[in-house]
Structures are given as C-alpha cells and as structure tokens.
Design a protein around this motif. Structure first.
Motif, PDB file in Angstrom:
ATOM      1  N   THR A   1      40.546 131.988 -56.984  1.00 51.74           N
ATOM      2  CA  THR A   1      39.092 132.112 -56.930  1.00 51.74           C
ATOM      3  C   THR A   1      38.700 133.243 -55.991  1.00 51.74           C
ATOM      4  O   THR A   1      39.309 133.423 -54.925  1.00 51.74           O
ATOM      5  N   THR A   2      37.702 134.020 -56.359  1.00 50.87           N
ATOM      6  CA  THR A   2      37.167 135.033 -55.454  1.00 50.87           C
ATOM      7  C   THR A   2      35.737 134.680 -55.089  1.00 50.87           C
ATOM      8  O   THR A   2      35.001 134.097 -55.880  1.00 50.87           O
ATOM      9  N   VAL A   3      35.373 135.038 -53.860  1.00 55.11           N
ATOM     10  CA  VAL A   3      34.021 134.765 -53.364  1.00 55.11           C
ATOM     11  C   VAL A   3      33.481 136.025 -52.713  1.00 55.11           C
ATOM     12  O   VAL A   3      34.242 136.862 -52.204  1.00 55.11           O
ATOM     13  N   PRO A   4      32.148 136.209 -52.703  1.00 52.05           N
ATOM     14  CA  PRO A   4      31.580 137.373 -52.021  1.00 52.05           C
ATOM     15  C   PRO A   4      31.849 137.301 -50.528  1.00 52.05           C
ATOM     16  O   PRO A   4      31.726 136.239 -49.922  1.00 52.05           O
ATOM     17  N   ALA A   5      32.232 138.425 -49.949  1.00 46.87           N
ATOM     18  CA  ALA A   5      32.623 138.422 -48.540  1.00 46.87           C
ATOM     19  C   ALA A   5      31.999 139.562 -47.750  1.00 46.87           C
ATOM     20  O   ALA A   5      32.445 139.869 -46.647  1.00 46.87           O
TER      21      ALA A   5
ATOM     22  N   PRO B   1      33.488 145.985 -46.927  1.00 44.12           N
ATOM     23  CA  PRO B   1      32.502 146.858 -47.570  1.00 44.12           C
ATOM     24  C   PRO B   1      31.586 146.078 -48.505  1.00 44.12           C
ATOM     25  O   PRO B   1      31.949 145.017 -49.020  1.00 44.12           O
ATOM     26  N   ALA B   2      30.398 146.616 -48.716  1.00 41.20           N
ATOM     27  CA  ALA B   2      29.423 145.973 -49.593  1.00 41.20           C
ATOM     28  C   ALA B   2      30.034 145.727 -50.973  1.00 41.20           C
ATOM     29  O   ALA B   2      30.728 146.578 -51.526  1.00 41.20           O
ATOM     30  N   GLY B   3      29.782 144.550 -51.510  1.00 47.27           N
ATOM     31  CA  GLY B   3      30.275 144.201 -52.837  1.00 47.27           C
ATOM     32  C   GLY B   3      31.678 143.641 -52.862  1.00 47.27           C
ATOM     33  O   GLY B   3      32.180 143.283 -53.926  1.00 47.27           O
ATOM     34  N   THR B   4      32.325 143.519 -51.702  1.00 46.79           N
ATOM     35  CA  THR B   4      33.700 143.021 -51.661  1.00 46.79           C
ATOM     36  C   THR B   4      33.765 141.543 -52.035  1.00 46.79           C
ATOM     37  O   THR B   4      32.924 140.747 -51.618  1.00 46.79           O
TER      38      THR B   4
ATOM     39  N   PRO C   1      43.037 132.886 -50.194  1.00 49.84           N
ATOM     40  CA  PRO C   1      43.996 133.247 -49.143  1.00 49.84           C
ATOM     41  C   PRO C   1      43.522 134.416 -48.278  1.00 49.84           C
ATOM     42  O   PRO C   1      43.767 134.438 -47.064  1.00 49.84           O
ATOM     43  N   GLN C   2      42.830 135.380 -48.875  1.00 57.43           N
ATOM     44  CA  GLN C   2      42.314 136.489 -48.084  1.00 57.43           C
ATOM     45  C   GLN C   2      41.195 136.039 -47.151  1.00 57.43           C
ATOM     46  O   GLN C   2      41.098 136.515 -46.014  1.00 57.43           O
ATOM     47  N   VAL C   3      40.343 135.130 -47.619  1.00 55.37           N
ATOM     48  CA  VAL C   3      39.289 134.599 -46.745  1.00 55.37           C
ATOM     49  C   VAL C   3      39.908 133.994 -45.493  1.00 55.37           C
ATOM     50  O   VAL C   3      39.443 134.208 -44.367  1.00 55.37           O
ATOM     51  N   LEU C   4      40.984 133.233 -45.683  1.00 56.48           N
ATOM     52  CA  LEU C   4      41.680 132.645 -44.541  1.00 56.48           C
ATOM     53  C   LEU C   4      42.364 133.710 -43.692  1.00 56.48           C
ATOM     54  O   LEU C   4      42.269 133.697 -42.465  1.00 56.48           O
TER      55      LEU C   4
ATOM     56  N   SER D   1      39.877 135.672 -41.716  1.00 58.20           N
ATOM     57  CA  SER D   1      38.901 134.834 -41.006  1.00 58.20           C
ATOM     58  C   SER D   1      37.475 135.181 -41.418  1.00 58.20           C
ATOM     59  O   SER D   1      36.601 135.400 -40.565  1.00 58.20           O
ATOM     60  N   SER D   2      37.230 135.222 -42.696  1.00 60.04           N
ATOM     61  CA  SER D   2      35.919 135.622 -43.190  1.00 60.04           C
ATOM     62  C   SER D   2      34.923 134.466 -43.117  1.00 60.04           C
ATOM     63  O   SER D   2      35.008 133.501 -43.885  1.00 60.04           O
ATOM     64  N   ASN D   3      33.986 134.570 -42.183  1.00 64.56           N
ATOM     65  CA  ASN D   3      32.919 133.573 -42.103  1.00 64.56           C
ATOM     66  C   ASN D   3      32.085 133.563 -43.382  1.00 64.56           C
ATOM     67  O   ASN D   3      31.722 132.502 -43.896  1.00 64.56           O
ATOM     68  N   VAL D   4      31.782 134.755 -43.883  1.00 63.68           N
ATOM     69  CA  VAL D   4      30.935 134.869 -45.067  1.00 63.68           C
ATOM     70  C   VAL D   4      31.608 134.206 -46.268  1.00 63.68           C
ATOM     71  O   VAL D   4      30.980 133.447 -47.029  1.00 63.68           O
ATOM     72  N   GLY D   5      32.905 134.467 -46.463  1.00 64.31           N
ATOM     73  CA  GLY D   5      33.632 133.850 -47.564  1.00 64.31           C
ATOM     74  C   GLY D   5      33.751 132.350 -47.410  1.00 64.31           C
ATOM     75  O   GLY D   5      33.658 131.591 -48.386  1.00 64.31           O
ATOM     76  N   THR D   6      33.953 131.888 -46.173  1.00 58.67           N
ATOM     77  CA  THR D   6      34.060 130.449 -45.919  1.00 58.67           C
ATOM     78  C   THR D   6      32.756 129.746 -46.241  1.00 58.67           C
ATOM     79  O   THR D   6      32.735 128.666 -46.859  1.00 58.67           O
ATOM     80  N   ILE D   7      31.641 130.327 -45.833  1.00 61.18           N
ATOM     81  CA  ILE D   7      30.336 129.736 -46.112  1.00 61.18           C
ATOM     82  C   ILE D   7      30.085 129.688 -47.621  1.00 61.18           C
ATOM     83  O   ILE D   7      29.513 128.721 -48.142  1.00 61.18           O
TER      84      ILE D   7
END
Length: 272
Positions: free
Chosen positions: A14-18, A36-39, A44-47, A50-56
């Motif tokens: 799964t991919t999420v906006p980050a 970068p914008a639109g990423t 696994p990459q969110v973890l 440590s992407s707060n935006v992806g986690t939310i």
C-alpha cells in the motif's frame, strides 16, 4: 500499522501520501525528513523514514475507535502488573476526549503516555507471533516466616494473527536496512533486526522544549525473534536513531552472543 494490517486496510505494498505538512485542528504535522510534493511511500518506507504524515494517513483509515481499541490490546493505558509497587498505567485518550488536532497527534504518539516496559511488552506481542504476554519482574516473594509465594502467571491474549505479526516484523526490518532509514545504527552484525526509532520533544513544566526523549525498541533475530530490547533516554539533543539505536545494537549484540543465538541464515526482505 499493525492494527491497519490486522483490519485488512493496508498491505506492505500500500502507498500513502507522505508530503505535507498536514493541518489538523489548526496544528501542522510535518516530517523531520520531508518528502517532495506528491510523494507516496509504501508502508515499510513510512516506518523506515518515520513519516508522521504517512502514519496519520494510515490512521485515518482506522478511525479513533479502532486506534483506541488496539492501543489497549497492546497494553497501553493500564499497568502491566510486573510485580513492583508504584507502576504507572500511562495515559490514553479515549475517542470522546479527542480534540480537533488529536487525529494528528495520537497516531504518532504525542498524545499518549507510556512506560518503556509497556512499549517493550507491546513489541513483545509482535515478536511472539501476535500473542501479548504481560512482563514480570518478580518471580516470587518470601514473607517473614519464610513462606515463598510464586508470582501469578502472566496475562496472555491474542493481539494479532501470526501472519500479521510476521508481516509487521518484516516491515520493521526496513527501519534498519533501507538507505536513509532512521534506525540503521541499530543493526547487529550477523543478525536480522526489526525495530523502530522514537523521537519526541520533551515536555517540561507544561511547555515543549528543544530537548528530546528518544528511544529504539526492537527484536532479533527478526525472522524468529528470541529477544526484545528497549532503550530510551532523555537528551539535550539528538534523535532515536542517533542516540538509542547504537545502544540497542550493543545490548542486543551482547545478549545474542551471551545466549548463543545462531546468526541469521537468511537476508532481510527486498522492499519495492
């Protein structure tokens, strides 16, 4: 992440906006390692980053009630009954107490109070194929007359399915192996390691400061865990990957050697 996997809301692909920041209740939530914008990032990459935006973004799929329920299943918000007096239960925010900004703060932990022992026990559930086993520090007590009383058996409960727990472990390996990941200094030569960094501004007298509370909690060998090690520190500066991860590596390496755990014979998963 474990909750979303268990509920069938995400997979490892799964991919999420980050890219951000996100604004919740007037409060911006951004990443320490902005994208970068639109990423879009895989889980696994969110973890790993440590992407707060992806986690939310993942937490939005769960919603407040399921987040709260899984926090409780993992042992947050209640004492572990490890056997020593004065244990803190920590603090959770039930959904009825969520402020407009809580959908951003709760998923990344900044509205949650937890002890290191609670956190270690939660990771223990992931290591133990999804079964939570309450930690124990006291084996038995002896009264004035010499009578020995054994501690009661620890509470156990199913938190995740074995398959989901194994998937979480595989994703947590990304934190240690992906280029640019926050936990690369937690690596232990010869062993696969799964774990996660933690970094938060310290709250002093009701005000956030420039000092940090940092942690690294992980398990090894990741493919068949034998030990969980949890490290935390209060420091004037630095992140979990800089401060706690190297200490974790030293302690875990010494533990695996001391108890003669064979090195890993397989490689970490390949991440897309």
């Amino acid at each position: 992440m474990a909750a979303a996997l268990q509920e069938g809301l995400i997979t490892a692909r799964t991919t999420v906006p980050a890219s951000g920041p996100l604004v919740r209740g007037g409060t911006p939530f951004a990443d320490e390692h902005p994208q970068p914008a639109g990423t879009r990032l895989t889980i696994p990459q969110v973890l790993a980053f440590s992407s707060n935006v992806g986690t939310i973004a993942v937490a939005d799929r769960l919603g407040p009630q399921r987040i709260f329920e899984y926090q409780q299943r993992f042992g947050l918000g209640s004492v572990t009954r490890e056997g020593m007096p004065g244990e803190s239960a920590g603090r959770l925010l039930p959904p009825r107490q969520w402020s407009p900004s809580a959908s951003g703060s709760v998923p990344i932990g900044t509205s949650v109070d937890a002890t290191l022992l609670q956190m270690a026990a939660g990771y223990g559930a992931i290591a133990n194929d999804g079964t939570y086993i309450a930690p124990r520090l006291v084996h038995s007590t002896v009264d004035a007359g010499g009578t020995v009383t054994l501690a009661s058996p620890p509470e156990t409960r199913r938190v995740l399915s074995p398959g989901v727990a194994a998937e979480v472990r595989r994703m947590l390996e990304a934190v240690v192996v992906l280029p640019g990941a926050t936990g690369r200094r937690a690596a232990v030569p010869g062993y696969r390691v799964a774990g996660k960094t933690g970094t938060v501004d310290r709250l002093v007298d009701g005000q956030y400061t420039s000092a940090n509370a940092v942690s690294f909690i992980g398990m090894a060998p990741a493919e068949a865990p034998r030990y969980v090690v949890a490290v935390s520190a209060a420091v004037p500066e630095g992140a979990g990957g800089d401060v706690a991860a190297p200490i974790f590596s030293d302690i875990m390496g010494l533990t695996l050697s001391r108890y003669r755990v064979p090195p890993s014979t397989t490689r970490p998963p390949a991440y897309e």
